[in-house]
Design an enzyme around this catalytic site. Sequence first.
Site, mmCIF file in Angstrom:
data_model
loop_
_atom_site.group_PDB
_atom_site.id
_atom_site.type_symbol
_atom_site.label_atom_id
_atom_site.label_comp_id
_atom_site.label_asym_id
_atom_site.label_seq_id
_atom_site.Cartn_x
_atom_site.Cartn_y
_atom_site.Cartn_z
ATOM 1 N N CYS A 182 -8.814 -29.770 -17.027
ATOM 2 C CA CYS A 182 -8.761 -28.527 -16.246
ATOM 3 C C CYS A 182 -9.580 -28.557 -14.951
ATOM 4 C CB CYS A 182 -9.174 -27.358 -17.120
ATOM 5 S SG CYS A 182 -10.600 -27.709 -18.158
ATOM 6 N N HIS A 230 -12.460 -22.693 -12.770
ATOM 7 C CA HIS A 230 -13.362 -23.812 -12.540
ATOM 8 C C HIS A 230 -13.501 -23.998 -11.026
ATOM 9 C CE1 HIS A 230 -13.308 -24.489 -16.709
ATOM 10 N NE2 HIS A 230 -12.659 -25.629 -16.787
HETATM 11 P P1 NAP Z 1 -8.873 -23.755 -29.274
HETATM 12 O O1 NAP Z 1 -8.956 -22.360 -28.767
HETATM 13 O O2 NAP Z 1 -9.984 -24.282 -30.098
HETATM 14 O O3 NAP Z 1 -7.464 -23.930 -30.082
HETATM 15 C C1 NAP Z 1 -7.160 -25.107 -30.814
HETATM 16 C C2 NAP Z 1 -5.797 -24.996 -31.482
HETATM 17 O O4 NAP Z 1 -5.567 -26.208 -32.230
HETATM 18 C C3 NAP Z 1 -5.680 -23.845 -32.478
HETATM 19 O O5 NAP Z 1 -4.358 -23.348 -32.461
HETATM 20 C C4 NAP Z 1 -5.939 -24.525 -33.820
HETATM 21 O O6 NAP Z 1 -5.314 -23.860 -34.914
HETATM 22 C C5 NAP Z 1 -5.247 -25.856 -33.591
HETATM 23 N N1 NAP Z 1 -5.789 -26.892 -34.497
HETATM 24 C C6 NAP Z 1 -7.061 -27.279 -34.664
HETATM 25 N N2 NAP Z 1 -7.139 -28.279 -35.586
HETATM 26 C C7 NAP Z 1 -5.870 -28.496 -36.014
HETATM 27 C C8 NAP Z 1 -5.282 -29.376 -36.961
HETATM 28 N N3 NAP Z 1 -6.031 -30.247 -37.664
HETATM 29 N N4 NAP Z 1 -3.950 -29.355 -37.145
HETATM 30 C C9 NAP Z 1 -3.179 -28.491 -36.445
HETATM 31 N N5 NAP Z 1 -3.675 -27.608 -35.543
HETATM 32 C C10 NAP Z 1 -5.006 -27.625 -35.322
HETATM 33 O O7 NAP Z 1 -8.735 -24.809 -28.054
HETATM 34 P P2 NAP Z 1 -8.160 -24.547 -26.571
HETATM 35 O O8 NAP Z 1 -9.244 -24.217 -25.630
HETATM 36 O O9 NAP Z 1 -6.962 -23.680 -26.676
HETATM 37 O O10 NAP Z 1 -7.713 -26.035 -26.178
HETATM 38 C C11 NAP Z 1 -6.519 -26.630 -26.713
HETATM 39 C C12 NAP Z 1 -6.326 -28.002 -26.086
HETATM 40 O O11 NAP Z 1 -6.143 -27.857 -24.682
HETATM 41 C C13 NAP Z 1 -7.522 -28.945 -26.281
HETATM 42 O O12 NAP Z 1 -7.044 -30.256 -26.460
HETATM 43 C C14 NAP Z 1 -8.281 -28.791 -24.979
HETATM 44 O O13 NAP Z 1 -9.074 -29.915 -24.682
HETATM 45 C C15 NAP Z 1 -7.131 -28.627 -23.986
HETATM 46 N N6 NAP Z 1 -7.448 -27.915 -22.768
HETATM 47 C C16 NAP Z 1 -8.119 -26.730 -22.787
HETATM 48 C C17 NAP Z 1 -8.378 -26.076 -21.569
HETATM 49 C C18 NAP Z 1 -9.107 -24.765 -21.487
HETATM 50 O O14 NAP Z 1 -9.407 -24.331 -20.348
HETATM 51 N N7 NAP Z 1 -9.400 -24.081 -22.595
HETATM 52 C C19 NAP Z 1 -7.927 -26.633 -20.388
HETATM 53 C C20 NAP Z 1 -7.241 -27.837 -20.414
HETATM 54 C C21 NAP Z 1 -6.994 -28.465 -21.605
HETATM 55 P P3 NAP Z 1 -6.115 -22.777 -35.840
HETATM 56 O O15 NAP Z 1 -6.253 -21.511 -35.042
HETATM 57 O O16 NAP Z 1 -5.183 -22.635 -36.993
HETATM 58 O O17 NAP Z 1 -7.424 -23.395 -36.193
#
Ligand code: NAP
Length: 349
Positions: A151, A240
Amino acid sequence: MPQDTRIPVGVIGATGMVGQQFISRLANHPWFEVTWLAASERSEGKRYCDATSWRLPAPMPDSVRMMPVHACTPTQGPKVIFSALDAKAADGLEHFFAAAGHVVLSNARSHRMDPLVPLLIPEVNADHLGILPEQRRVKGWPGAIVTNPNCAAVVLAMALAPLRRFSIHSVMVTTMQAVSGAGYPGVASLDILGNIIPFIGGGEEEKIETETLKILGRATAPLDAVVSAQVNRVAVIDGHTTVVSVELESRPPVEDVVDAMRAFRGRPQELGLPTAPNPPLVVLDAENRPQPRLDVDRGDGMAVSVGRVRACPVLTHRFVALGHNTIRGAAGASILNAELMKADGLLTP
Ligand code: NAP
C-alpha cells in the site's frame, strides 16, 4: 455491460478491512457481481453480517448481508477470485486456487516478487500481464495469480512512473502510514494515539524498496536504480503519505517534472475503465498539501495526490505523495487490475 451479464466473482478474506472495501466497491460494479464469500474457520458457516465487524462509513450492502461465508476451498467459488487474505493464509492458499483454475487477484505479499507473477499497476506497467502465458506454462496452473503492490509502494511507484523518462537513479522515501494499513483491530490505541512508531513489521521497508523497482522495470527485469525506505506508523485513519527525494540523471527543471506528472495517463484512462481515476496523479499547488484528511479520497480513493514538488539539494528533486491505502493500496487496485484484464480478454475464455 448490462447488469445480467456481469462476471461472477468471489472474495476470500471477505470479512477483513480490505475484504470490506472489496464488498463495498463491488456492490454496484458494472462488470462484476459478488456471488461467493470466504474467510477463516472463525467465520465459516456464519452469515456475512454476523461474521463481519463492519468498519466502513458506508453501510454494508444489502446484497451480501445474508450471504454465507464459506471455507477458503478452491473449486467451490467462481472463476475470478479477489483475495484479501491475511498474508500467512495467502501463502498457503492462493496457489491452490490458481492450480484449480481460478484467476486470483491478490493483495497479499506472498507472490508479489515471484518473477512469473505480475505486480501490476495498470497505469504504470500494464505490459507486465504479458508474462501470464509463461506463468501458466511453468507453474502448470490453468488459472493465474496477479498481484497489486504494497500500500505504500503503490503511492511511490505511481508518483515516480512519469519520471522514468528522466532516468531515475536513486530514491529516498520516508513514509507516514495510516493505522488502517494494519487491518482490524490493528495497532493498539495506547500505542498510537499522540505517538509515531518508527517501525512496521512484515518487511515493510524491504517491500517498498524491491516492489517499486519491479513495478517500474520491465516484466523480466527490475528498474536499474536504488530505493531506500524508512517507514512510520502514524495516528491517521486512512492514507499513506510518502516524503520522497529522487535523483534524476537528466536533472530536468522542476517545471518539467511537474508537467510530466500532470500529463501522466495510462491504459485505464485510455480505455475508460469503470474505476480509473482521471487524472491518476493529482498535482496540488498549495504549499501545505497533500494532507490525508483533505486529499485521501480524490478520484474516489484511486488517485494519488502529489505536492511540494521542488529541487532537492542532496538528490535532484523532492515531493510529497499521498494515496488511500485500503483503496488504491488494496481493494481498488485489485478491482482496476481485474477491469484491465477483462478489457484485454484475460478473465473469460
Ligand atoms: P484483516 O483485516 O486482518 O483481514 C484478514 C482476512 O483474512 C479476514 O477475512 C480473515 O478471516 C481472513 N483469514 C485470516 N486467516 C485465515 C485463514 N487461515 N484462512 C482463511 N482466511 C483467513 O487484514 P487486512 O488489513 O484486510 O489485509 C488483508 C490482506 O491485504 C493482507 O495480506 C494485507 O497485507 C493486505 N493489504 C492490506 C492493506 C491495508 O491497507 N489494510 C493494504 C494492502 C494490502 P476471519 O475474519 O474469518 O478471521
